[in-house]
Design an enzyme around this catalytic site. Structure first.
Site, PDB file in Angstrom:
ATOM      1  N   ASP A 109       0.794  -1.234   0.000  1.00  0.00           N
ATOM      2  CA  ASP A 109       0.000   0.000   0.000  1.00  0.00           C
ATOM      3  C   ASP A 109       0.820   1.275   0.000  1.00  0.00           C
ATOM      4  O   ASP A 109       0.362   2.319   0.446  1.00  0.00           O
ATOM      5  CB  ASP A 109      -0.898  -0.012   1.240  1.00  0.00           C
ATOM      6  CG  ASP A 109      -0.105  -0.268   2.515  1.00  0.00           C
ATOM      7  OD1 ASP A 109       1.123  -0.060   2.491  1.00  0.00           O
ATOM      8  OD2 ASP A 109      -0.698  -0.674   3.529  1.00  0.00           O
ATOM      9  N   GLU A 131       0.136  -9.059  -1.116  1.00  0.00           N
ATOM     10  CA  GLU A 131      -0.503  -8.494   0.099  1.00  0.00           C
ATOM     11  C   GLU A 131      -1.730  -7.662  -0.298  1.00  0.00           C
ATOM     12  O   GLU A 131      -1.877  -6.494   0.073  1.00  0.00           O
ATOM     13  CB  GLU A 131       0.469  -7.667   0.947  1.00  0.00           C
ATOM     14  CG  GLU A 131      -0.017  -7.443   2.382  1.00  0.00           C
ATOM     15  CD  GLU A 131       0.914  -6.568   3.214  1.00  0.00           C
ATOM     16  OE1 GLU A 131       0.764  -5.342   3.184  1.00  0.00           O
ATOM     17  OE2 GLU A 131       1.797  -7.135   3.885  1.00  0.00           O
ATOM     18  N   GLU A 145      -2.186   5.087   2.989  1.00  0.00           N
ATOM     19  CA  GLU A 145      -2.092   3.681   2.580  1.00  0.00           C
ATOM     20  C   GLU A 145      -3.445   3.049   2.232  1.00  0.00           C
ATOM     21  O   GLU A 145      -3.534   2.227   1.323  1.00  0.00           O
ATOM     22  CB  GLU A 145      -1.393   2.860   3.663  1.00  0.00           C
ATOM     23  CG  GLU A 145       0.095   3.150   3.812  1.00  0.00           C
ATOM     24  CD  GLU A 145       0.401   4.358   4.690  1.00  0.00           C
ATOM     25  OE1 GLU A 145      -0.555   4.972   5.214  1.00  0.00           O
ATOM     26  OE2 GLU A 145       1.591   4.702   4.840  1.00  0.00           O
ATOM     27  N   HIS A 226       5.816   5.251  12.798  1.00  0.00           N
ATOM     28  CA  HIS A 226       6.089   6.115  11.642  1.00  0.00           C
ATOM     29  C   HIS A 226       4.847   6.631  10.935  1.00  0.00           C
ATOM     30  O   HIS A 226       4.949   7.358   9.947  1.00  0.00           O
ATOM     31  CB  HIS A 226       6.946   5.360  10.626  1.00  0.00           C
ATOM     32  CG  HIS A 226       6.239   4.199   9.995  1.00  0.00           C
ATOM     33  ND1 HIS A 226       5.385   4.360   8.937  1.00  0.00           N
ATOM     34  CD2 HIS A 226       6.224   2.894  10.289  1.00  0.00           C
ATOM     35  CE1 HIS A 226       4.892   3.175   8.600  1.00  0.00           C
ATOM     36  NE2 HIS A 226       5.382   2.270   9.405  1.00  0.00           N
ATOM     37  N   ARG A 228       1.876   8.528   9.267  1.00  0.00           N
ATOM     38  CA  ARG A 228       1.649   9.953   9.014  1.00  0.00           C
ATOM     39  C   ARG A 228       0.472  10.516   9.806  1.00  0.00           C
ATOM     40  O   ARG A 228       0.503  11.667  10.236  1.00  0.00           O
ATOM     41  CB  ARG A 228       1.359  10.170   7.517  1.00  0.00           C
ATOM     42  CG  ARG A 228       2.616  10.274   6.714  1.00  0.00           C
ATOM     43  CD  ARG A 228       2.346  10.188   5.228  1.00  0.00           C
ATOM     44  NE  ARG A 228       3.583   9.784   4.592  1.00  0.00           N
ATOM     45  CZ  ARG A 228       4.400  10.611   3.967  1.00  0.00           C
ATOM     46  NH1 ARG A 228       4.105  11.870   3.825  1.00  0.00           N
ATOM     47  NH2 ARG A 228       5.525  10.165   3.437  1.00  0.00           N
ATOM     48  N   HIS A 258      12.575   5.640  13.262  1.00  0.00           N
ATOM     49  CA  HIS A 258      12.383   5.743  11.809  1.00  0.00           C
ATOM     50  C   HIS A 258      13.048   7.031  11.311  1.00  0.00           C
ATOM     51  O   HIS A 258      13.049   8.039  12.014  1.00  0.00           O
ATOM     52  CB  HIS A 258      10.877   5.758  11.536  1.00  0.00           C
ATOM     53  CG  HIS A 258      10.495   5.538  10.103  1.00  0.00           C
ATOM     54  ND1 HIS A 258      10.650   6.514   9.140  1.00  0.00           N
ATOM     55  CD2 HIS A 258       9.954   4.479   9.470  1.00  0.00           C
ATOM     56  CE1 HIS A 258      10.210   6.050   7.978  1.00  0.00           C
ATOM     57  NE2 HIS A 258       9.794   4.813   8.145  1.00  0.00           N
TER      58      HIS A 258
END
Ligand code: UD1
Ligand code: UDP
Length: 383
Positions: A109, A131, A145, A226, A228, A258
């Site tokens: 994604d 996936e 995503e 991590h 957003r 990260h």
């Protein structure tokens, strides 16, 4: 039959590495076999990395011994999603013109996977989505995503769904049954491959440094993050929770931070200078796997880690409001806690001191044979 695997971030590389090796192995067997006389059906396997990540991707390429045939090198510090998308789209034409793939394989994604899938569609090239079918149906969580994976599903010709639930999501969206294969998640293939390498004596170059720094006789809590949608308040709350947990001197908190500057800024500002909080660089995959195996608890918003942790019977606090990985929650492996500090601290304390069954349940995300199933499907479909 030319197959081009395309990926760009750390988790995509980890999850595509075993598939790359399985396809290469199959190509080798074909070349040694009298049966595959038709040269056109023999696999030619190539790799294109967008390098949406750079250092974190290179760590994975190194460990899994993958040398990209094409490297778009698109990573810029703090890149915006639009700049990144535009760069990938515009650079893929040259790659496709040179590689002339019959099938492009993308993963999951990320911006890389959706932009590469779109670029392949524009060139009339078939797309296989590894996936496939994970959903929250909330396009802001995870952002971006959830939309990326839905868009990729509209583009893809073949859907490699890790679980039954993922397959059901795709069917409900009108994807044809015959275009979906349930495979398990390839991350479990990657994990098993890595554990075998470690058992065979692979040198974990970063392990001694960790042993010198961390008191492993205490309870180790491993932290990553991590997403957003958690930048700002979410990360600040997570840091508050970690500071509170660190007051317990029976724990050691290890946090490989990260490289996203939005993460680094908050985490280093809030958590530096506490004796039992160890802020470290992202670890290479085998060392991270080793560290997971030494941990009592994981606090993370990572998709991959939610999938890997059940193999070690380690509980994961998922610091997100939604998850597309419900299987782990249903099986009692993971706990959706969001970023409310009180909730994180309470559940951490509860899990740290509650006994977990010693009985190892099967990992709901896979059995290490996902790549075998994907290769088989490609052979049958293109053979
Ligand atoms: C990306 C993916 C996310 C995936 C995550 C895994 C998108 C939109 N996001 O998020 O789905 O879960 O990777 O980690 O596709 N950076 C470095 N070096 C690196 C990697 C990143 O310096 O090796 C820094 C750069 O400043 C870069 C920034 O991190 O601009 C953000 O990278 P980006 O790939 O856009 O987003 P991630 O947050 O890493
Ligand atoms: N990982 C790693 N080193 C680290 C942290 C994580 O190799 O320092 C691995 C982890 O085992 C998992 C993957 O990276 O396989 C997860 O990556 P990330 O959390 O960046 O992305 P997500 O899975 O959320 O997409």
């Amino acid at each position: 039959m030319k197959i081009l695997l395309c990926f760009g971030t750390r988790p995509e590389a980890i999850k595509m590495a075993p598939l790359y090796h399985a396809l290469c192995q199959s190509a080798l067997q074909q070349s040694q076999s009298e049966l595959v006389e038709d040269k056109k059906s023999r696999f030619v396997v190539k790799v294109c990395v967008t390098a949406q990540h750079r250092e974190m991707l290179d760590q994975v390429l190194d460990f899994f011994e993958m040398v990209p045939d094409y490297d778009l090198d698109v990573m810029q510090p703090n890149q915006t999603l639009n700049e990144l998308s535009a760069q990938i789209l515009s650079k893929m034409d040259t790659v496709f013109n040179d590689a002339k793939p019959d099938l492009v394989l993308v993963h999951g994604d990320t911006t890389t996977s959706t932009m590469v899938a779109l670029a392949a569609f524009h060139k009339g090239i078939k797309v296989g989505h590894v996936e496939a079918g994970l959903r929250t149906y909330n396009k802001n969580s995870p952002f971006p995503e959830e939309l990326n994976r839905q868009l990729t599903s509209r583009i893809a010709d073949f859907h490699f769904a890790p679980t039954l639930k993922a397959r059901q999501n795709l069917l409900a969206e009108g994807v044809k049954d015959t275009a979906i294969v349930i495979t398990g998640n390839t991350v479990i293939d990657a994990l098993f491959l890595t554990l075998r390498k470690i058992e065979a004596g692979y040198l974990l170059s970063l392990k001694d440094g960790l042993i010198n720094k961390i008191d492993f006789s205490k309870k180790v809590i491993l932290v990553t993050g991590h997403r957003r949608e958690s930048f700002g308040t979410g990360f600040e709350n997570l840091c508050k929770a970690i500071l509170e947990i660190a007051k317990n001197k029976e724990v050691e908190i290890v946090y490989p931070v990260h490289l996203n500057p939005n993460v680094q800024k908050t985490v280093f500002a809030k958590l530096s200078g506490v004796a039992n909080i160890h802020l470290i660089d992202p670890l290479d995959y085998p060392t991270f796997v080793w560290l997971m195996s030494k941990s009592s608890l994981i606090i993370s918003d990572s998709g991959g880690i939610q999938e890997e942790a059940p193999s070690f019977n380690i509980p994961v606090l998922v610091t997100r409001e939604t998850t597309e990985r419900d299987e782990g929650i249903a099986a009692g492996h993971s706990f959706l806690v969001g970023t409310d500090p009180k909730k994180i601290v309470n559940i951490t304390n509860k899990l740290l001191y509650s006994k977990r069954s010693l009985e190892q349940e099967p990992n709901p995300y896979g059995d290490g044979k996902a790549c075998e199933k994907i290769v088989q499907f490609i052979k049958e479909t293109f053979g």
